[in-house]
Design a protein around this motif. Structure first.
Motif, PDB file in Angstrom:
ATOM      1  N   ILE A 180      -8.001   9.125  -2.124  1.00  0.00           N
ATOM      2  CA  ILE A 180      -6.885   9.411  -3.044  1.00  0.00           C
ATOM      3  C   ILE A 180      -5.934  10.423  -2.418  1.00  0.00           C
ATOM      4  CG2 ILE A 180      -6.323  10.688  -5.156  1.00  0.00           C
ATOM      5  CD1 ILE A 180      -8.410   9.169  -6.618  1.00  0.00           C
ATOM      6  N   ILE A 181      -6.496  11.508  -1.908  1.00  0.00           N
ATOM      7  CA  ILE A 181      -5.654  12.559  -1.319  1.00  0.00           C
ATOM      8  C   ILE A 181      -4.853  12.005  -0.151  1.00  0.00           C
ATOM      9  CG2 ILE A 181      -5.703  14.755  -0.070  1.00  0.00           C
ATOM     10  CD1 ILE A 181      -8.172  15.477  -1.794  1.00  0.00           C
ATOM     11  N   ASP A 182      -5.520  11.236   0.705  1.00  0.00           N
ATOM     12  CA  ASP A 182      -4.841  10.686   1.875  1.00  0.00           C
ATOM     13  C   ASP A 182      -3.743   9.710   1.454  1.00  0.00           C
ATOM     14  OD1 ASP A 182      -4.605  10.272   4.777  1.00  0.00           O
ATOM     15  OD2 ASP A 182      -5.331   8.256   4.331  1.00  0.00           O
ATOM     16  N   ARG A 183      -4.044   8.833   0.501  1.00  0.00           N
ATOM     17  CA  ARG A 183      -3.084   7.815   0.074  1.00  0.00           C
ATOM     18  C   ARG A 183      -1.865   8.441  -0.607  1.00  0.00           C
ATOM     19  NH1 ARG A 183      -6.583   4.820  -1.988  1.00  0.00           N
ATOM     20  NH2 ARG A 183      -6.493   5.501  -4.147  1.00  0.00           N
ATOM     21  N   GLN A 184      -2.107   9.411  -1.491  1.00  0.00           N
ATOM     22  CA  GLN A 184      -0.999  10.026  -2.219  1.00  0.00           C
ATOM     23  C   GLN A 184      -0.160  10.934  -1.314  1.00  0.00           C
ATOM     24  OE1 GLN A 184      -0.139   9.098  -5.206  1.00  0.00           O
ATOM     25  NE2 GLN A 184      -1.922   7.748  -5.358  1.00  0.00           N
ATOM     26  N   THR A 185      -0.813  11.582  -0.358  1.00  0.00           N
ATOM     27  CA  THR A 185      -0.058  12.393   0.608  1.00  0.00           C
ATOM     28  C   THR A 185       0.831  11.505   1.462  1.00  0.00           C
ATOM     29  OG1 THR A 185      -1.857  14.006   0.696  1.00  0.00           O
ATOM     30  CG2 THR A 185      -0.245  14.079   2.472  1.00  0.00           C
ATOM     31  N   GLU A 186       0.300  10.346   1.846  1.00  0.00           N
ATOM     32  CA  GLU A 186       1.107   9.398   2.624  1.00  0.00           C
ATOM     33  C   GLU A 186       2.319   8.937   1.803  1.00  0.00           C
ATOM     34  OE1 GLU A 186       0.711   5.013   4.781  1.00  0.00           O
ATOM     35  OE2 GLU A 186      -1.074   6.028   4.000  1.00  0.00           O
ATOM     36  N   HIS A 187       2.111   8.719   0.497  1.00  0.00           N
ATOM     37  CA  HIS A 187       3.221   8.310  -0.374  1.00  0.00           C
ATOM     38  C   HIS A 187       4.295   9.387  -0.420  1.00  0.00           C
ATOM     39  CE1 HIS A 187       5.441   6.611  -3.669  1.00  0.00           C
ATOM     40  NE2 HIS A 187       5.175   7.639  -4.453  1.00  0.00           N
ATOM     41  N   MET A 188       3.898  10.646  -0.576  1.00  0.00           N
ATOM     42  CA  MET A 188       4.866  11.747  -0.598  1.00  0.00           C
ATOM     43  C   MET A 188       5.610  11.842   0.731  1.00  0.00           C
ATOM     44  SD  MET A 188       2.913  14.811  -2.645  1.00  0.00           S
ATOM     45  CE  MET A 188       4.375  15.843  -2.577  1.00  0.00           C
ATOM     46  N   THR A 189       4.873  11.649   1.813  1.00  0.00           N
ATOM     47  CA  THR A 189       5.494  11.715   3.132  1.00  0.00           C
ATOM     48  C   THR A 189       6.559  10.650   3.278  1.00  0.00           C
ATOM     49  OG1 THR A 189       3.442  12.568   4.091  1.00  0.00           O
ATOM     50  CG2 THR A 189       5.055  11.640   5.614  1.00  0.00           C
ATOM     51  N   ARG A 190       6.296   9.450   2.765  1.00  0.00           N
ATOM     52  CA  ARG A 190       7.278   8.373   2.866  1.00  0.00           C
ATOM     53  C   ARG A 190       8.518   8.682   2.028  1.00  0.00           C
ATOM     54  NH1 ARG A 190       4.692   2.422   2.822  1.00  0.00           N
ATOM     55  NH2 ARG A 190       6.871   1.980   3.310  1.00  0.00           N
ATOM     56  N   LEU A 191       8.336   9.285   0.856  1.00  0.00           N
ATOM     57  CA  LEU A 191       9.487   9.678   0.049  1.00  0.00           C
ATOM     58  C   LEU A 191      10.379  10.648   0.818  1.00  0.00           C
ATOM     59  CD1 LEU A 191       7.880  10.328  -3.470  1.00  0.00           C
ATOM     60  CD2 LEU A 191       9.321   8.396  -2.820  1.00  0.00           C
ATOM     61  N   VAL A 192       9.758  11.657   1.408  1.00  0.00           N
ATOM     62  CA  VAL A 192      10.528  12.665   2.145  1.00  0.00           C
ATOM     63  C   VAL A 192      11.173  12.046   3.379  1.00  0.00           C
ATOM     64  CG1 VAL A 192      10.370  14.836   3.413  1.00  0.00           C
ATOM     65  CG2 VAL A 192       9.104  14.556   1.281  1.00  0.00           C
ATOM     66  N   ASP A 193      10.431  11.181   4.089  1.00  0.00           N
ATOM     67  CA  ASP A 193      10.977  10.543   5.281  1.00  0.00           C
ATOM     68  C   ASP A 193      12.199   9.694   4.945  1.00  0.00           C
ATOM     69  OD1 ASP A 193       9.163  11.707   6.952  1.00  0.00           O
ATOM     70  OD2 ASP A 193       7.839   9.965   7.105  1.00  0.00           O
ATOM     71  N   ASP A 194      12.137   8.962   3.827  1.00  0.00           N
ATOM     72  CA  ASP A 194      13.287   8.151   3.421  1.00  0.00           C
ATOM     73  C   ASP A 194      14.512   9.026   3.189  1.00  0.00           C
ATOM     74  OD1 ASP A 194      12.035   5.749   3.608  1.00  0.00           O
ATOM     75  OD2 ASP A 194      11.789   5.427   1.452  1.00  0.00           O
ATOM     76  N   LEU A 195      14.319  10.145   2.498  1.00  0.00           N
ATOM     77  CA  LEU A 195      15.434  11.052   2.239  1.00  0.00           C
ATOM     78  C   LEU A 195      16.019  11.597   3.538  1.00  0.00           C
ATOM     79  CD1 LEU A 195      14.165  13.113  -0.830  1.00  0.00           C
ATOM     80  CD2 LEU A 195      16.063  11.506  -0.787  1.00  0.00           C
ATOM     81  N   LEU A 196      15.145  12.001   4.453  1.00  0.00           N
ATOM     82  CA  LEU A 196      15.617  12.558   5.721  1.00  0.00           C
ATOM     83  C   LEU A 196      16.333  11.499   6.551  1.00  0.00           C
ATOM     84  CD1 LEU A 196      12.590  14.817   6.721  1.00  0.00           C
ATOM     85  CD2 LEU A 196      14.797  15.544   5.842  1.00  0.00           C
ATOM     86  N   ASP A 197      15.803  10.263   6.539  1.00  0.00           N
ATOM     87  CA  ASP A 197      16.443   9.195   7.301  1.00  0.00           C
ATOM     88  C   ASP A 197      17.838   8.914   6.776  1.00  0.00           C
ATOM     89  OD1 ASP A 197      14.444   8.768   9.113  1.00  0.00           O
ATOM     90  OD2 ASP A 197      13.461   7.182   7.979  1.00  0.00           O
ATOM     91  N   VAL A 198      17.975   8.849   5.457  1.00  0.00           N
ATOM     92  CA  VAL A 198      19.298   8.606   4.873  1.00  0.00           C
ATOM     93  C   VAL A 198      20.256   9.731   5.245  1.00  0.00           C
ATOM     94  CG1 VAL A 198      20.579   8.477   2.714  1.00  0.00           C
ATOM     95  CG2 VAL A 198      18.494   7.147   2.991  1.00  0.00           C
ATOM     96  N   ALA A 199      19.770  10.968   5.197  1.00  0.00           N
ATOM     97  CA  ALA A 199      20.620  12.115   5.548  1.00  0.00           C
ATOM     98  C   ALA A 199      21.048  12.027   7.007  1.00  0.00           C
ATOM     99  CB  ALA A 199      19.873  13.425   5.294  1.00  0.00           C
ATOM    100  N   ARG A 200      20.129  11.647   7.896  1.00  0.00           N
ATOM    101  CA  ARG A 200      20.472  11.541   9.321  1.00  0.00           C
ATOM    102  C   ARG A 200      21.503  10.442   9.555  1.00  0.00           C
ATOM    103  NH1 ARG A 200      14.515  11.596   9.991  1.00  0.00           N
ATOM    104  NH2 ARG A 200      13.889  13.757  10.335  1.00  0.00           N
ATOM    105  N   ILE A 201      21.313   9.305   8.875  1.00  0.00           N
ATOM    106  CA  ILE A 201      22.259   8.207   9.051  1.00  0.00           C
ATOM    107  C   ILE A 201      23.629   8.601   8.515  1.00  0.00           C
ATOM    108  CG2 ILE A 201      22.827   5.868   8.277  1.00  0.00           C
ATOM    109  CD1 ILE A 201      19.862   5.224   8.431  1.00  0.00           C
ATOM    110  N   THR A 202      23.663   9.259   7.350  1.00  0.00           N
ATOM    111  CA  THR A 202      24.929   9.688   6.759  1.00  0.00           C
ATOM    112  C   THR A 202      25.677  10.625   7.702  1.00  0.00           C
ATOM    113  OG1 THR A 202      23.971   9.488   4.537  1.00  0.00           O
ATOM    114  CG2 THR A 202      25.987  10.794   4.762  1.00  0.00           C
ATOM    115  N   ARG A 203      24.932  11.520   8.375  1.00  0.00           N
ATOM    116  CA  ARG A 203      25.575  12.458   9.312  1.00  0.00           C
ATOM    117  C   ARG A 203      25.777  11.843  10.692  1.00  0.00           C
ATOM    118  NH1 ARG A 203      21.457  15.812   7.626  1.00  0.00           N
ATOM    119  NH2 ARG A 203      20.652  15.782   9.740  1.00  0.00           N
TER     120      ARG A 203
END
Length: 512
Positions: A180-203
């Motif tokens: 559970i911990i591993d799966r949910q941490t991976e989910h949070m990581t993907r949320l943050v990665d998506d946000l960072l990727d969009v920010a990088r592309i925008t800039r």
């Protein structure tokens, strides 16, 4: 020479009216136009000859006719009307948002004889204001959504931790909680990665690691990445790879991310037991990749803006599948960076969705067959002396424990000054440093450690939540060999440790 005579007040007023950027109009109390300046011509399109003598009603939309009676009624009472915002119609039919200031006109004996209007075009200002209000509303909605999405995985993580603390778990319970911990941490990581990727592309700061890639390999990797979600939904996935090798020039990781995002969406928005299709084929000089599903479909009003940032279908709570609404925006931008296009189609709600990606193919060319080589002996596992520095003690201790379990000798520190002392005493082969440290930040700490006489071959690794290009550049300038973002991928860290030339083979660590 005597100075020129000052203009008469009437002449001065006429000059001001003529040169004004605002439309200045006078009218009788019956609404008949009596004067019309050049700015009124520019704003409404009528010349003075066309306007003077006509009713002011020619400028008023049919659904606002009652406004003029209200204005005339107030003028007859001698009232002045300031900054009244309304809409008027130009000669060409264009509606104009204006701000009106209307003043009564009196004759020499004080009798009310008409009115003077000053009209200012506020269309642009109003549009900007609406856009700002919409952006602010979207921001607030997004922040609420972000808080909701981050709380979702935090709940199961905290529950699992409490269960582990409550009693000594059985092997099955331990496996369940850690999964559970591993799966949910991976989910949070993907949320943050998506946000960072969009920010990088925008800039415009995202970089593609381009190479010649077989699309079949990308499809396989994407299916592996999305496999768990598809299996949980008990979906039937049918993959039809191309019948011939099809190569594109691109970043394998990003291309996998594109298709995996589409597969994840298909899995999220398809009822359990539904069907998903993934196909790839050649069409001329392009490879066409399609992801189709038998899911809930896309409403006609949402389809034209499906690739906009933070767009999500308005679904009832029982059909909502979470996410930040950045996945498809990210897909579109990554596809465009690869010189391709992506489109969406749906027959409507309940009729499934179809996403089509088109990417340019590279010309096939023969590659020299690689020379046969004797199978290389596996590299011995290495035993490193590692210094871990992080002001978050849980982060430092947990990473230290993992590295210790892998057979390395580990020392931890929680601020820059203690880390510098520990480095001098411990003489690590590898130092893993957080950037945001108290007393001495990670950049300065790296410079100080690098100046120690024995530290020439020391491998310095930045491990931080800051992953923008400027942070990576500053890390390199400070003497770091690597820049990793939290949470660290253990495989990547192990590759760095395995490549650390100063580490000695560890003959005490069992191979797995």
């Amino acid at each position: 020479m005597p100075p020129p005579a000052a203009p008469a007040p009437r002449e001065l007023l006429a000059a001001i009216v003529a040169s004004s950027d605002d439309a200045i109009i006078s009218k009788t109390l019956d609404g008949i136009i009596t004067s019309w300046n050049a700015a009124a011509h520019r704003l409404f399109g009528y010349t003075a000859a066309e306007a003077v003598g006509q009713s002011i009603m020619m400028l008023i939309p049919s659904d606002r006719k009652n406004e003029e009676e209200m204005i005339l009624s107030r003028l007859r009472q001698g009232d002045r009307i300031d900054h009244y915002e309304t809409i008027r119609v130009a000669k060409n039919g264009r509606q104009i948002e204006i701000s009106l200031t209307i003043s009564p006109i009196r004759n020499d004996v004080g009798e009310l004889v008409g009115a003077s209007k000053v009209a200012r075009d506020v269309t642009l200002q109003k549009r900007i204001l609406r856009e700002l209000e919409e952006a602010d509303a979207k921001k607030n909605e997004f922040l609420a959504l972000l808080a909701h999405e981050l709380r979702n995985p935090l709940g199961p993580i905290r529950h699992a931790v409490k269960i582990l603390r409550a009693r000594t778990p059985s092997p099955d319970e331990l496996s369940w909680a850690t999964n559970i911990i591993d799966r949910q941490t991976e989910h949070m990581t993907r949320l943050v990665d998506d946000l960072l990727d969009v920010a990088r592309i925008t800039r415009g700061t995202i970089e593609l690691r381009r190479e010649r890639i077989d699309i079949a390999d990308v499809l396989k990797a994407a299916v592996e990445a999305s496999g768990a979600l598809i299996e949980r939904g008990r979906h039937q996935l049918r993959v039809t790879p191309p019948v011939e090798p099809l190569h594109v020039e691109g970043d394998a990781t990003r291309l996998t991310q594109i298709i995996s995002n589409l597969l994840d969406n298909a899995a999220k928005y398809t009822d359990p037991g539904g069907r998903i299709w993934l196909t790839a084929e050649r069409e001329g000089d392009e490879v066409v990749i399609q992801v189709k599903d038998s899911g809930i479909g896309i409403a006609p009003d949402v389809l034209p803006r499906i690739f906009d940032m933070f767009t999500q279908s308005a679904l009832p709570l029982e059909r909502a599948q979470g996410g930040l609404g950045v996945g498809l925006a990210l897909v579109e931008r990554l596809v465009q960076l690869h010189g391709g296009t992506v489109s969406a189609f749906s027959g409507g709600e309940g009729k499934g969705s179809e996403f089509t990606i088109r990417l340019p193919l590279v010309q096939a060319h023969r590659q020299a067959a690689p020379e046969s080589r004797a199978a290389a002996a596996p590299a011995p596992e290495r035993h490193c002396r590692i210094l871990v520095v992080d002001d978050n003690q849980d982060s430092a201790d947990s990473l230290g424990m993992l590295l210790h379990m892998l057979g390395h000798e580990v020392k931890t520190a929680n601020d820059g000054e203690k880390a510098l002392v520990a480095a001098a005493e411990f003489r690590p082969d590898v130092a893993i440093l957080d950037i945001g440290l108290p007393k001495m930040n990670g950049y300065d700490l790296a410079k100080e450690i690098r100046e120690l006489p024995w530290a020439r071959n020391l491998v310095l690794v930045a491990l931080t939540g800051w992953g923008q290009e400027e942070h990576r550049k500053r890390s390199a300038e400070s003497g770091f060999n690597h820049h990793l973002t939290k949470p660290v991928e253990l495989d990547m860290l192990q590759e760095i440790l395995a490549a650390a030339g100063s580490c000695l083979p560890n003959r005490n660590v069992a191979t797995h």
